[in-house]
Design a protein around this motif. Sequence first.
Motif, PDB file in Angstrom:
ATOM      1  N   TRP A  67       0.854  -1.161  -0.009  1.00  0.00           N
ATOM      2  CA  TRP A  67       0.186   0.082   0.143  1.00  0.00           C
ATOM      3  C   TRP A  67       0.871   1.387  -0.020  1.00  0.00           C
ATOM      4  CZ3 TRP A  67      -5.042   1.775  -0.161  1.00  0.00           C
ATOM      5  CH2 TRP A  67      -5.168   2.976   0.248  1.00  0.00           C
ATOM      6  N   LEU A  68       1.827   1.291   0.977  1.00  0.00           N
ATOM      7  CA  LEU A  68       2.934   2.431   1.042  1.00  0.00           C
ATOM      8  C   LEU A  68       3.489   2.715  -0.332  1.00  0.00           C
ATOM      9  CD1 LEU A  68       4.037   1.909   4.781  1.00  0.00           C
ATOM     10  CD2 LEU A  68       2.441   3.672   3.881  1.00  0.00           C
ATOM     11  N   ALA A  69       3.872   1.513  -0.928  1.00  0.00           N
ATOM     12  CA  ALA A  69       4.772   1.799  -2.165  1.00  0.00           C
ATOM     13  C   ALA A  69       3.730   2.356  -3.111  1.00  0.00           C
ATOM     14  CB  ALA A  69       5.361   0.270  -2.582  1.00  0.00           C
ATOM     15  N   GLY A  70       2.394   1.747  -3.327  1.00  0.00           N
ATOM     16  CA  GLY A  70       1.436   2.331  -4.250  1.00  0.00           C
ATOM     17  C   GLY A  70       1.422   3.995  -4.013  1.00  0.00           C
ATOM     18  N   VAL A  71       1.082   4.430  -2.716  1.00  0.00           N
ATOM     19  CA  VAL A  71       1.076   5.781  -2.456  1.00  0.00           C
ATOM     20  C   VAL A  71       2.107   6.664  -2.768  1.00  0.00           C
ATOM     21  CG1 VAL A  71       0.668   7.432  -0.662  1.00  0.00           C
ATOM     22  CG2 VAL A  71      -0.584   5.404  -0.461  1.00  0.00           C
ATOM     23  N   ILE A 106      -7.826   1.237 -11.615  1.00  0.00           N
ATOM     24  CA  ILE A 106      -6.588   0.761 -10.858  1.00  0.00           C
ATOM     25  C   ILE A 106      -7.215  -0.012  -9.261  1.00  0.00           C
ATOM     26  CG2 ILE A 106      -4.706   1.443  -9.655  1.00  0.00           C
ATOM     27  CD1 ILE A 106      -4.304   0.992 -12.486  1.00  0.00           C
ATOM     28  N   VAL A 107      -8.255   0.971  -8.644  1.00  0.00           N
ATOM     29  CA  VAL A 107      -8.855   0.197  -7.356  1.00  0.00           C
ATOM     30  C   VAL A 107      -9.275  -0.907  -7.672  1.00  0.00           C
ATOM     31  CG1 VAL A 107     -10.255   0.941  -5.739  1.00  0.00           C
ATOM     32  CG2 VAL A 107      -8.703   2.770  -6.452  1.00  0.00           C
ATOM     33  N   ALA A 108     -10.022  -0.975  -8.816  1.00  0.00           N
ATOM     34  CA  ALA A 108     -10.893  -2.015  -9.009  1.00  0.00           C
ATOM     35  C   ALA A 108     -10.012  -3.353  -9.238  1.00  0.00           C
ATOM     36  CB  ALA A 108     -11.747  -2.030 -10.320  1.00  0.00           C
ATOM     37  N   GLY A 153      -6.819  -3.607  -8.128  1.00  0.00           N
ATOM     38  CA  GLY A 153      -6.173  -4.020  -6.944  1.00  0.00           C
ATOM     39  C   GLY A 153      -6.935  -4.717  -6.116  1.00  0.00           C
ATOM     40  N   ALA A 154      -8.454  -4.453  -6.046  1.00  0.00           N
ATOM     41  CA  ALA A 154      -9.416  -5.244  -5.090  1.00  0.00           C
ATOM     42  C   ALA A 154      -9.499  -6.778  -5.645  1.00  0.00           C
ATOM     43  CB  ALA A 154     -10.808  -4.652  -5.172  1.00  0.00           C
ATOM     44  N   LEU A 155      -9.634  -6.862  -6.961  1.00  0.00           N
ATOM     45  CA  LEU A 155      -9.481  -8.092  -7.563  1.00  0.00           C
ATOM     46  C   LEU A 155      -8.337  -9.037  -7.038  1.00  0.00           C
ATOM     47  CD1 LEU A 155     -11.004 -10.236  -9.535  1.00  0.00           C
ATOM     48  CD2 LEU A 155      -9.734  -9.019 -11.537  1.00  0.00           C
ATOM     49  N   ALA A 156      -7.036  -8.376  -7.223  1.00  0.00           N
ATOM     50  CA  ALA A 156      -5.942  -9.164  -6.694  1.00  0.00           C
ATOM     51  C   ALA A 156      -5.788  -9.434  -5.547  1.00  0.00           C
ATOM     52  CB  ALA A 156      -4.739  -8.230  -7.045  1.00  0.00           C
ATOM     53  N   LEU A 157      -6.354  -8.475  -4.519  1.00  0.00           N
ATOM     54  CA  LEU A 157      -6.437  -8.944  -3.147  1.00  0.00           C
ATOM     55  C   LEU A 157      -7.304 -10.064  -3.031  1.00  0.00           C
ATOM     56  CD1 LEU A 157      -6.667  -5.380  -1.725  1.00  0.00           C
ATOM     57  CD2 LEU A 157      -4.919  -7.234  -1.260  1.00  0.00           C
ATOM     58  N   LEU A 158      -8.704 -10.375  -3.837  1.00  0.00           N
ATOM     59  CA  LEU A 158      -9.440 -11.186  -3.725  1.00  0.00           C
ATOM     60  C   LEU A 158      -8.814 -12.577  -4.124  1.00  0.00           C
ATOM     61  CD1 LEU A 158     -12.812  -9.780  -4.906  1.00  0.00           C
ATOM     62  CD2 LEU A 158     -11.992 -10.424  -2.595  1.00  0.00           C
ATOM     63  N   CYS A 159      -8.098 -12.614  -5.212  1.00  0.00           N
ATOM     64  CA  CYS A 159      -7.533 -13.731  -5.777  1.00  0.00           C
ATOM     65  C   CYS A 159      -6.404 -14.177  -4.768  1.00  0.00           C
ATOM     66  CB  CYS A 159      -6.962 -13.692  -7.116  1.00  0.00           C
ATOM     67  SG  CYS A 159      -8.245 -13.258  -8.370  1.00  0.00           S
ATOM     68  N   LEU A 187       0.798 -11.452  -5.293  1.00  0.00           N
ATOM     69  CA  LEU A 187      -0.338 -11.237  -5.882  1.00  0.00           C
ATOM     70  C   LEU A 187      -1.147 -10.098  -5.042  1.00  0.00           C
ATOM     71  CD1 LEU A 187      -1.993 -10.865  -8.700  1.00  0.00           C
ATOM     72  CD2 LEU A 187      -3.348 -12.918  -7.786  1.00  0.00           C
ATOM     73  N   ALA A 188      -1.284 -10.734  -3.863  1.00  0.00           N
ATOM     74  CA  ALA A 188      -2.038  -9.814  -2.867  1.00  0.00           C
ATOM     75  C   ALA A 188      -1.284  -8.676  -2.653  1.00  0.00           C
ATOM     76  CB  ALA A 188      -2.320 -10.566  -1.582  1.00  0.00           C
ATOM     77  N   THR A 189       0.145  -8.589  -2.652  1.00  0.00           N
ATOM     78  CA  THR A 189       0.820  -7.183  -2.148  1.00  0.00           C
ATOM     79  C   THR A 189       0.505  -6.495  -3.425  1.00  0.00           C
ATOM     80  OG1 THR A 189       2.427  -8.851  -0.954  1.00  0.00           O
ATOM     81  CG2 THR A 189       3.151  -6.678  -1.828  1.00  0.00           C
ATOM     82  N   MET A 190       0.841  -6.863  -4.751  1.00  0.00           N
ATOM     83  CA  MET A 190       0.560  -6.236  -5.836  1.00  0.00           C
ATOM     84  C   MET A 190      -1.061  -5.736  -5.662  1.00  0.00           C
ATOM     85  SD  MET A 190       1.582  -4.715  -8.701  1.00  0.00           S
ATOM     86  CE  MET A 190       3.295  -5.725  -9.027  1.00  0.00           C
ATOM     87  N   GLY A 191      -1.904  -6.387  -5.274  1.00  0.00           N
ATOM     88  CA  GLY A 191      -3.131  -5.522  -5.445  1.00  0.00           C
ATOM     89  C   GLY A 191      -3.367  -4.317  -4.357  1.00  0.00           C
ATOM     90  N   ALA A 192      -2.523  -4.411  -3.212  1.00  0.00           N
ATOM     91  CA  ALA A 192      -2.392  -3.553  -2.395  1.00  0.00           C
ATOM     92  C   ALA A 192      -1.690  -2.322  -2.883  1.00  0.00           C
ATOM     93  CB  ALA A 192      -1.803  -4.077  -0.900  1.00  0.00           C
ATOM     94  N   MET A 193      -0.610  -2.451  -3.572  1.00  0.00           N
ATOM     95  CA  MET A 193      -0.012  -1.505  -4.177  1.00  0.00           C
ATOM     96  C   MET A 193      -0.596  -0.822  -5.095  1.00  0.00           C
ATOM     97  SD  MET A 193       3.615  -1.320  -6.013  1.00  0.00           S
ATOM     98  CE  MET A 193       3.036  -2.102  -7.637  1.00  0.00           C
ATOM     99  N   LEU A 194      -1.633  -1.546  -6.151  1.00  0.00           N
ATOM    100  CA  LEU A 194      -2.676  -0.915  -6.844  1.00  0.00           C
ATOM    101  C   LEU A 194      -3.671  -0.097  -6.014  1.00  0.00           C
ATOM    102  CD1 LEU A 194      -2.885  -3.846  -9.441  1.00  0.00           C
ATOM    103  CD2 LEU A 194      -1.756  -1.701  -9.762  1.00  0.00           C
ATOM    104  N   ALA A 195      -4.205  -0.591  -4.943  1.00  0.00           N
ATOM    105  CA  ALA A 195      -5.155   0.035  -4.024  1.00  0.00           C
ATOM    106  C   ALA A 195      -4.638   1.408  -3.731  1.00  0.00           C
ATOM    107  CB  ALA A 195      -5.669  -0.776  -3.120  1.00  0.00           C
ATOM    108  N   GLY A 196      -3.417   1.314  -3.224  1.00  0.00           N
ATOM    109  CA  GLY A 196      -2.810   2.625  -2.823  1.00  0.00           C
ATOM    110  C   GLY A 196      -2.580   3.568  -3.799  1.00  0.00           C
ATOM    111  N   PHE A 197      -2.257   3.131  -5.094  1.00  0.00           N
ATOM    112  CA  PHE A 197      -2.001   3.878  -6.196  1.00  0.00           C
ATOM    113  C   PHE A 197      -3.262   4.652  -6.357  1.00  0.00           C
ATOM    114  CE2 PHE A 197      -1.593   5.257 -10.490  1.00  0.00           C
ATOM    115  CZ  PHE A 197      -0.341   5.697 -10.516  1.00  0.00           C
ATOM    116  N   GLY A 198      -4.316   3.800  -6.507  1.00  0.00           N
ATOM    117  CA  GLY A 198      -5.517   4.394  -7.226  1.00  0.00           C
ATOM    118  C   GLY A 198      -6.233   5.216  -6.345  1.00  0.00           C
TER     119      GLY A 198
END
Length: 816
Positions: free
Chosen positions: A17-21, A39-41, A43-49, A63-74
């Motif tokens: 998350w912090l990296a995405g921000v 991007i948020v969507a 990230g949420a999909l990656a977190l679910l997977c 994959l979940a970490t990447m989802g958190a990064m996408l969520a932070g960015f979005g």
Amino acid sequence: MRAPATGSRLAALMLGWLAGVALQLQERSLQPFAFYAAIVAAGALALLCGRRWRQAGWGLAALATMGAMLAGFGVTGGQASLRLDDQLTAALEGQDLVVTGVVASLPQPGPNGLRFRFALDPAARRVGDAVGLPERIALGWDSGFHEDAALSQPQRELRAGQRWRFTVRLRRPHGNLNPHGFDYELQLFEQGLRATGYVRDAPPPQLLAEAAGFPVERLRQRVRDGVYAAVPDRRAAGVLAALAVGDQGAIEREDWERFRNTGVAHLMSISGLHITMFAWLAGLGLGAVWRRSRRAMLALPASSAAAWGGLAAATAYAVFSGWGVPSQRTIWMLATVCLLRSAGLRWPWLLVLLAAATVVTALDPWALTQPGFWLSFAAVGLLMASAMTRPAPAEPASEPAEPGWRGRLLRARAATGAGMRTQLVATLGLTPLTLVFFQQVSLVGLLANLVAIPVVTLLVTPLALLGTLASPLWLLGGAAVQALDAFLALLGALPGAVRVVPVAPLWAQLAGLLAAALAIAPLPWRARLLAFPLVLGLLLPPRELPAEGRFDVLAADVGQGTAVLIRTRGHVLLFDAGPQYSRESDAGQRVLVPLLRARGDGAVDLLVLSHRDLDHVGGAKAVLGALAVEALSSSLETGHPLAALAKRATRCEAGQRWTWDGVEFAVLRPLAEDYERNLKPNAMSCVIRVAGAERSVLLTGDIEREQEAQLVAAQGSGLRSDVLVAPHHGSKTSSSALLLDAVRPSVVVVQAGYRNRFGHPPAEVLARYRERGIRIVDSPGCGAWSWPAGAAADGATCQRDMARRYWHAAAAPAEP
């Protein structure tokens, strides 16, 4: 493959998350809001997977970490898009607008009037059928620039929470941009202020209602007014007001300088230390009361009641003190810790810090750009790490404490030793980070903080707050501030009290931070000795200096004024010192001194003041007072106060020449006989041509057509230069075709203010530049203009382009 542990999974998610921000904060321009939503969507999909990563191992964990990064960015990008949309319509800049709204902050009195935030009524934001004005704006209400200017009756009546109708002129956020300088546009963006402007006195402002909103701000103003009424010493009253209601503007500029030089500035504004101390004291008191009630103990354990009660009290204090960004960060951090404890989670301290940082950046992602964010989290982390590695007491826990005065003495000695150790750890650990952010460290800070921390947190701040109940306590608080101030003044006067260093390269900054970690880590002393060579790059950073016969040029962004730095291999020339912005602020203090120190130019070999106009000499006093200026050359009249401040003062005259490190300097104007004539200041401007092995620059001050013609007649082709600093900021009375044809520059640098009232540079002057194929560089669109030694003229850089982020005003070309 073995799955990661729970702590590792949580740390990976939060770091993602912090990296995405952090990644989003590097964007130069924003994408459409729909892009960030997508991007948020994703990230949420990656977190679910990746939710089954406990069983699936590291693949889905990544994959979940990447989802958190996408969520932070979005999420950060979406917040930025919404904030950027709330801005002033460009067509309304500089127009007279009638607006109605409520004073949303404490009015800040200054030498030239008042500054305050104004929340516009929804109806007032509409211009025609569209919303053309932002929700909140920053306004100034000037009383005048002259020394005896006083507030008018309406200005004296201004209070927080009042509803007013003003006629204002607004502009979009725009600040000076210089290397290693303060980012004013970022500050306004983070605070949600999307326009700045000033109140016009005609038609007269109208007070519509005394109490229309913002009750906390009204209470804060009553307290601040009470402090000033009760404490005769205005400087002591300012410190008390800052600690009671968070009014940092109440502290005098000279006091801030002393607090910074002694390393105690963090104590004089509402910071994480004050909020945490208040929470701790409130928690102790509530816990003691809670334990006296059996019913209360059955309903909720005393420890939980103390934690949540302390948080509630600290939140109230943070709101009352202005709800500043440092206070918000601390509240979110404390809330995260309380929530974890209440949930029965005993996370490692590093995980707790990551959780708090995640919460803070979710609510205020731009906190990552602030030094206070890193310093506060680093301080807490250092203290937590220090506590974890502190050796256990040698005595058994079951052994009773020694009674009587001997026991109290032993406990006091132990507490003092622990406090000194904590302060030493904090000082050693934070020194490299302080050097990275501010390029200076107080060498007396350890001693100053050992005294100031208990005095400010346990005496002055409680008295500042309790004075709201009994005003005589403010007098006691003022006396304590005066005593502390006298102590700090003695420390600050010691030789070498402050160490100032240039900005270090990235590798040296990282090495310095590693040195701090080694210095406080529980390692053998031989391993800790490695910290000394690692920190050398931060304390003595390498400098890139021009080669023999070469020089670099930096035209600083000082607004409507001139300031140009010329640096050879071993010498520095400062041509003019920029404007004075107000009776307490100028380009020297705000721009030039920090810039020169950051570059490692602690001494100026020659300060040239082209003429006496305030937009050229306004910052000279600050430069002469803060830096070692070896000589002053100017066209100032005999007896001018600035000449008395210089070690050696001479007047500039045509014919003067000297060579520094293979670079030639020639003074072309004014003539010696001009000093005997009654010429206006512009006509007396010093003109200097600087020529090196492969380049030349012509510095012209504010000469006008007549002086330009005389210059061409006297010098002819000798004026030929690669770069021309536009005479008189590109005024229509200067930059004649005769001068341009003689100089034949490839670049003209126009140092002028954004939307300046003089209209510099006008269309006709810009047309003359363009007709000759001259590249135009103007301060509002470029920021500071840097021409490194060895680079061609087209290899120069604009700070507004180099440091471009989406919250900055667009780097538009110079246009009328």
